[in-house]
Design a protein around this motif. Sequence first.
Motif, PDB file in Angstrom:
ATOM      1  N   ASP A  98      67.042  83.640  74.865  1.00  0.00           N
ATOM      2  CA  ASP A  98      67.982  83.552  74.051  1.00  0.00           C
ATOM      3  C   ASP A  98      68.819  82.122  74.180  1.00  0.00           C
ATOM      4  N   LYS A  99      69.648  81.768  73.770  1.00  0.00           N
ATOM      5  CA  LYS A  99      70.341  80.318  73.872  1.00  0.00           C
ATOM      6  C   LYS A  99      71.024  80.217  75.291  1.00  0.00           C
ATOM      7  N   TYR A 100      71.272  81.477  76.003  1.00  0.00           N
ATOM      8  CA  TYR A 100      71.682  81.251  77.279  1.00  0.00           C
ATOM      9  C   TYR A 100      70.599  81.436  78.422  1.00  0.00           C
ATOM     10  N   LYS A 101      69.330  81.244  77.794  1.00  0.00           N
ATOM     11  CA  LYS A 101      68.201  81.406  78.674  1.00  0.00           C
ATOM     12  C   LYS A 101      67.816  82.709  79.135  1.00  0.00           C
ATOM     13  N   ARG A 102      68.243  83.563  78.640  1.00  0.00           N
ATOM     14  CA  ARG A 102      67.986  85.121  79.021  1.00  0.00           C
ATOM     15  C   ARG A 102      66.779  85.628  78.048  1.00  0.00           C
ATOM     16  N   LEU A 103      65.728  86.550  78.901  1.00  0.00           N
ATOM     17  CA  LEU A 103      64.705  86.805  78.459  1.00  0.00           C
ATOM     18  C   LEU A 103      65.041  87.900  77.408  1.00  0.00           C
ATOM     19  N   LEU A 104      64.569  87.893  76.168  1.00  0.00           N
ATOM     20  CA  LEU A 104      65.033  88.930  75.043  1.00  0.00           C
ATOM     21  C   LEU A 104      63.908  89.996  75.391  1.00  0.00           C
ATOM     22  N   VAL A 105      64.378  91.216  75.568  1.00  0.00           N
ATOM     23  CA  VAL A 105      63.807  92.553  75.729  1.00  0.00           C
ATOM     24  C   VAL A 105      64.449  93.809  74.861  1.00  0.00           C
TER      25      VAL A 105
END
Length: 139
Positions: A98-105
Amino acid sequence: MNMMLRGTLYSLLTAALAFSDAAAQGAGSVVRVIDGDTYEVFVDGKQIRARLANADTPETGERARCAEELEAGNRATAWMKEQVSSRAVVVISLGRLDKYKRLLVRITVDGRDLGELLVEQGLGRFYNGERRMPWCPEH
């Protein structure tokens, strides 16, 4: 749009996402629940911050914009902690950030999608990565 139709469309959309995006991705596990839709997960041999791809929950702590959001966020977080600590879960990486560099799961427990369950329980809203709707009442 009536609630029954919205629920049906939501279920169809999430099922399509599950089969198209997640089928070829690796599974992992939840290490820590940060809030209702953000986690530390172990996926593909590494620990990483992740965001639930299909549901949005109210903010907690200092990020909450009003008392109602804080209370609702704490309920969603507590519910999610209960879900991932009491059962075997599957964390499926969608392979993008996502835009905050979190992996989408996507996270499932007993074969049920926890994003869908959050929405069904009234603890979150359907989320597709676009602009979030505010959780606080208008003043």
